[in-house]
Design a protein around this motif. Structure first.
Motif, PDB file in Angstrom:
ATOM      1  N   LYS A   1      33.989  -9.750  47.548  1.00 39.77           N
ATOM      2  CA  LYS A   1      32.985  -9.946  46.501  1.00 39.77           C
ATOM      3  C   LYS A   1      33.233  -9.073  45.271  1.00 39.77           C
ATOM      4  O   LYS A   1      32.303  -8.684  44.576  1.00 39.77           O
ATOM      5  CB  LYS A   1      31.555  -9.758  47.055  1.00 39.77           C
ATOM      6  N   LYS A   2      34.502  -8.774  45.031  1.00 40.28           N
ATOM      7  CA  LYS A   2      34.902  -8.023  43.840  1.00 40.28           C
ATOM      8  C   LYS A   2      36.082  -8.733  43.172  1.00 40.28           C
ATOM      9  O   LYS A   2      36.745  -9.575  43.761  1.00 40.28           O
ATOM     10  CB  LYS A   2      35.386  -6.607  44.236  1.00 40.28           C
ATOM     11  N   TRP A   3      36.348  -8.359  41.928  1.00 41.33           N
ATOM     12  CA  TRP A   3      37.596  -8.776  41.309  1.00 41.33           C
ATOM     13  C   TRP A   3      38.747  -8.179  42.096  1.00 41.33           C
ATOM     14  O   TRP A   3      38.688  -7.017  42.494  1.00 41.33           O
ATOM     15  CB  TRP A   3      37.682  -8.271  39.859  1.00 41.33           C
ATOM     16  N   GLU A   4      39.788  -8.962  42.322  1.00 38.64           N
ATOM     17  CA  GLU A   4      40.958  -8.472  43.053  1.00 38.64           C
ATOM     18  C   GLU A   4      42.217  -8.687  42.219  1.00 38.64           C
ATOM     19  O   GLU A   4      42.367  -9.728  41.581  1.00 38.64           O
ATOM     20  CB  GLU A   4      41.111  -9.214  44.392  1.00 38.64           C
ATOM     21  N   PRO A   5      43.135  -7.737  42.230  1.00 40.37           N
ATOM     22  CA  PRO A   5      44.373  -7.906  41.451  1.00 40.37           C
ATOM     23  C   PRO A   5      45.279  -8.991  42.056  1.00 40.37           C
ATOM     24  O   PRO A   5      45.280  -9.210  43.259  1.00 40.37           O
ATOM     25  CB  PRO A   5      45.046  -6.534  41.560  1.00 40.37           C
ATOM     26  N   VAL A   6      46.038  -9.641  41.196  1.00 39.75           N
ATOM     27  CA  VAL A   6      47.071 -10.581  41.667  1.00 39.75           C
ATOM     28  C   VAL A   6      48.314  -9.758  41.980  1.00 39.75           C
ATOM     29  O   VAL A   6      48.849  -9.074  41.099  1.00 39.75           O
ATOM     30  CB  VAL A   6      47.383 -11.623  40.566  1.00 39.75           C
ATOM     31  N   GLU A   7      48.751  -9.804  43.230  1.00 41.85           N
ATOM     32  CA  GLU A   7      49.904  -8.994  43.641  1.00 41.85           C
ATOM     33  C   GLU A   7      51.184  -9.811  43.506  1.00 41.85           C
ATOM     34  O   GLU A   7      51.414 -10.734  44.285  1.00 41.85           O
ATOM     35  CB  GLU A   7      49.760  -8.561  45.120  1.00 41.85           C
ATOM     36  N   LEU A   8      52.005  -9.469  42.525  1.00 41.18           N
ATOM     37  CA  LEU A   8      53.264 -10.194  42.327  1.00 41.18           C
ATOM     38  C   LEU A   8      54.435  -9.253  42.518  1.00 41.18           C
ATOM     39  O   LEU A   8      54.662  -8.362  41.700  1.00 41.18           O
ATOM     40  CB  LEU A   8      53.302 -10.787  40.913  1.00 41.18           C
TER      41      LEU A   8
END
Lengths: 398, 398, 398, 398
Positions: D337-344
């Motif tokens: 329920k939070k913003w999550e980073p895109v892991e690339l």
């Protein structure tokens, strides 16, 4: 017939005057108040209003005044309403009710203590299309409501005070999100409690402190999700659309840009052609009767009829308070980057609602998930076995 | 405030009552007349009208009656209007004015001799979209008008008398063609003389003597052509669309089926969902505020304001007479299979108008015919050499 | 795989090349012919075509040539087709087949005597929407066809020869009416005989001898009426719409201006944005894949597949002849101002068709005319008494 | 010409066969693989494919096989691709590339190590409307991109495996969100890095473990926000719409329900009328050429042309990997329920991009915020004083 003191002489007050006076109605605006007085004088002369003043107190306290209609910038709402409370005059207030939920609660308490009639002037809930949609939903045409989307976007507001957070309380969200939130509530059912909010807000283009673009999701107790989209960066006129989907149907509304009125003009004329469009040649999409399409006449009729008939109007200051509480949660979420609860000191709707998610029966052993006619003429059904919970597909020859 | 005697209690009278009473207006219907009296009584009770009667004379002669509003079948219009003339009461009459041009002329002469106010209740000229289109045309947005199309089609009328030529004066053309003709006139300009008419009419489906489908072309003195399409055989609801094209632009109006209100419902509810659609499930296209979309409130406001302000309304009995004359020519053409002249005993518009067909200049030696940006970025112009009259193409690098 | 000689290098030949070569198809254009030779050379280089020439005879007689595709101005069609007949090469010819019915008949006789394959390149009958509509009609979705409308209008043609009656055979009617006529025939059924024609044609704006605007009605033997609207005076892009109505349904097609692709741009860029629009800012309505939306790939696939599989394509020179005969009747009617018969020396469809106008039964004593759900929830039916022929209304409580 | 081994014989494989074979193209499917073999045999016979098998390895290793096209359920993608890597055959894989980003990365590494050509079959990026929109954006028609919306919603998938999280990797988000994400990326620019994600997902109606409805916001490095909406609970057919807005314009696409093809039918026929609609009477909205409207032919042409011409196609496995990474972040956000980073793990686009948010100049002392023509003919501008930062309004007489 009621005698009205109109506070404010700007864009919105003009809409009120057109609705109240322009179509041979019963009620009268007997005094208009605006600062500087010159603008009050000009407005009074345009609409043939007997008195004008630059003093809110004078307008409210005028012995003829029965109803105070507030068409002022947001930061003046509270002061004007408290004057009406003091004078014991009925009050109708333009959206949003207040700069934040705490002010809204104070206002609500004051009007209820004063025992006056209070109407929340949320015009977009009253557009003919919106009213008919609400009626259809209440008749069950869409089944259980799952999702709403309300979008209001244009290239930016008309008046300078909108752009100053201290005078407006915020940016695009406060300006237009209040509409979108209340439209979503009206579709989902105002008895259903708003639980929590996720909001993104940013200042992408305009050189201001407040957000010029925001998107919010509001989760209701039944599981319904309400999507709000507001922007001051939209190009192409005013984008005013709503959608609502349920288990049995869907509705799409376009209030402004695609309403069955389409014009192409080369613009080879020197006269004024159309309003609220970003260009005056090429394809234009005017609205036949703007005031009506935006809900003003139906709103004011509901308000003044309700007052005469001693019933509650569709939109009261309590609704205004709920909207402010949701907006507060939006701003908090935009900053914490998490879902935030909607804090409601008073909840007057239903409690502990759940989604009624029973599946339709297919036969004794299966639930029906989906049915589709295929291009080969056969029908394909997706079923869930009651015993195993397994999902299977089955072809029924057409 | 005017006191109105309403003659008729059917479909159209209901629209009038909604418009006059339903939205808090000033004017009062003080008596309604209908046969049998029972239907008058029921209508009076529904709309809270003090008196009812089955005698037209009684309603018209009632000392309180200031304005007679006629919402009767076509074959009763003349009788009712002559009663109003005799009593010296103002009169508003539903379209079409009469069964034919000869009756219409008699009516026109009578009201003018009696010196009463007369308004022709042609609602579709007053829809918000139509009014704004007329304003745009008058502002020059479309240039010189070349073509209009007005289409009204549905699966057939509500009341049995419509289907009997002796009571209605004809079929789909008399029922709806009068709307389309007057919309075309309003776009082209009511000062421009209708010259001749070509009409096809047939009874394709319905078991009646009158036509259930007709198409007419009306040529105006400026060369503008006005296309009229009416049908009682259309499936899919009510098709109500207008188009108008000129040298500088075009307008497309959809009044009913595609107005930005779109609903899908599986129909899994037992309540009433939407009106005037041919099905109650699948995709439906309701209208938000039907009465408003059809022009009734704006029409009655114009009529009653005009009466109070002693000016001529937008639509008078003279307009009704012109429409009847054009319809007579349509029926004659449908039978002779030739273009037939419009016979107008009195013409109150302009005379000897011509098309202003000057070409725009391109340069000293050429007129400009057309200009188009091509996919390669270049612009192609078509020119006419002034000296030789030859047409040439020329590429202007983009 | 077939080897094609393409005659012509203009607008239409480009569409053929895109369709044949641009999407990895099997067939090859091995020679292109155009005058002046320079334009042939340029076209060949653009499309990687091995040979080019300015001699039609050389291109047709080339030993590699199997199929001749004619993309030439109208006045050259006959000459080119007769060359193909002489050489025994298959031939596909752009619409319209000929300048008039008499030339078309001569062409038809020649290709049939030569025993070659002949395809009439009427692309608009092949648009994906049109093909699916025809299929739906053949499946009975619309019931008996009563009316068609086909409209093609834009601000005027691309090439100078179109504007010269001697080279084109006429104006807007010859240019675009041939499309509209054949679309109407395809909806009504090509086996149904066109009987007579009423046509209005005028030169309203353009400084030419030929008509720049025309409207025609074509009556078919079943009573179906086909409405054709063509204009070179339309402003706003290309208006390409078809409608068809029957006893059980209706279809509306928009091929160009409203296809679910809507763009607003302020135009603040110096690059090319979109084609075939009349402006490059404001609201634009591009088409995703123009060639496909206009039917070219499906048309050429049908033609070349038919040739390979030794079957008749959807559109043959016989169809081109019928269209020319209808256009001849249109021009005659525009001049005599009367309905004119369609003169067909050879009719290969059905004879003596009548409208199948049986009414649906309601009960033993009545036919059903109409059924409508009213706002009060009740259903109103209009019935015809079998015995008396009288029409009555009846309310069935909902 | 390439020889293709097609893995899978379901819904999607049919689309591929129509695109590859149905329109006379060059490439051949020489073997089809499916389990059970019976379905492979049937598919082969329907499409005239010489060989069929139930062994993926056999189909891939077949010496004739040059390209492997994967039309299998998600959980089989990795196995099939690794077989192609082992055999050194080129590979095209249906969306989504993998069940999650970690599998996608493994796949990407494998094809790059094997040095084979890899194409990601994301058809909706290739619809004619989408391709033209991307081109317009690249030409600057919309200015700087601020917002995209991509919506795909229908009543639920065709095949049982979609409903099982273990076989599909998820619910509506994995099924359709991959389309929406890649459409958003294509509009914003694939060189712009996706930074973080906020996602709501719920199981509102269907009796499954996976989500049947999800909404996600993806923030890109330039500040652009990309909105994704997917649902298996939508009623009314297939809702397939995209929108994109920038500082200078906006685009709205409707790919399915409103494309200028509108049908009303009473359904009084016993034949099949139209596909992919939820009802077979009332108003229906068919698509002319479904395969084309969904982008399949343009996608496969790009893939096979790219292979022949030794260039990279529009969509590669790297794109598939980025999409999987974004979907992983969506699922994580739906749970935290939070913003999550895109892991690339690998980023091949640009770095450190910022919004180019310069304001347009109005004059030496002011920036221009907004300009609007008012109904009174005057123009109102909103300006920001450069020195003070104050926002002021100014009326310029029209």
């Amino acid at each position: 017939m009621k005698k009205i003191a109109l506070l404010g002489s700007g864009f919105i007050s003009n809409f009120y005057a057109v609705s109240l006076l322009g179509q041979r109605r019963k009620d009268k605006i007997h005094v208009v108040c605006s600062v500087p007085e010159e603008s009050a004088r000009e407005f009074a002369s345009r609409w043939n209003i007997p008195k004008y003043t630059s003093s809110m107190k004078e307008a409210v306290d005028d012995p003829e005044t029965e109803v105070v209609v507030i068409g002022l910038p947001n930061y003046l709402h509270k002061e004007a309403i408290l004057l009406a409370c003091a004078a014991g005059k009925h009050v109708l207030c333009t959206k949003p009710l207040a700069m934040n939920a705490s002010d809204a609660k104070e206002i609500l308490d004051a009007v209820e203590a004063a025992g006056i009639f209070h109407g929340y002037l949320e015009d977009l809930v009253y557009t003919p299309k919106t009213l008919k949609t609400i009626e259809m939903i209440q008749n069950g045409a869409l089944g259980r409501i799952l999702w709403t989307r309300s979008r209001e976007a244009h290239p930016g507001p008309h008046s300078a005070w909108f752009w100053d957070k201290k005078l407006s309380g915020g940016g695009a969200l406060v300006d237009m999100g209040c509409h979108c939130i209340e439209i979503g509530r009206s579709f989902i059912g105002k008895e259903v409690k708003p639980m929590e909010v996720m909001c993104w807000a940013d200042t992408q283009v305009k050189p201001i402190e407040a957000e010029d673009h925001a998107i919010a999701l509001i989760r209701y107790e039944t599981g319904a999700i309400s999507q709000v989209e507001v922007s001051w960066n939209f190009r192409g006129g005013m984008d005013l659309r709503d959608e609502v989907s349920g288990t049995e149907g869907t509705v799409r509304l376009d209030h402004w840009l695609r309403t069955g009125f389409e014009v192409f003009t080369t613009g080879m004329t020197d006269k004024y052609v159309s309003e609220k469009t970003e260009s005056d040649n090429g394809w234009l999409f005017p609205v036949g009767d703007e005031v009506h399409a935006l809900g003003y006449p139906d709103m004011l009729t509901d308000m003044l009829d309700s007052l005469e008939q001693d019933r509650q109007p569709r939109e009261t200051f309590y609704d205004g308070y709920v909207v402010n509480a949701i907006m507060d949660a939006c701003y908090k979420s935009a900053s914490t980057k998490k879902w935030e609860p909607v804090e409601l000191a008073v909840w007057r709707g239903k409690e502990s609602m759940t989604a009624d998610a029973r599946l339709p029966e297919y036969d004794e052993l299966h639930f029906l998930l989906k049915k589709e006619k295929m291009a080969d003429g056969n029908t394909r059904v997706m079923l869930k076995e009651k015993a195993s919970g397994k999902i299977i597909e089955k072809i029924i020859p057409g």
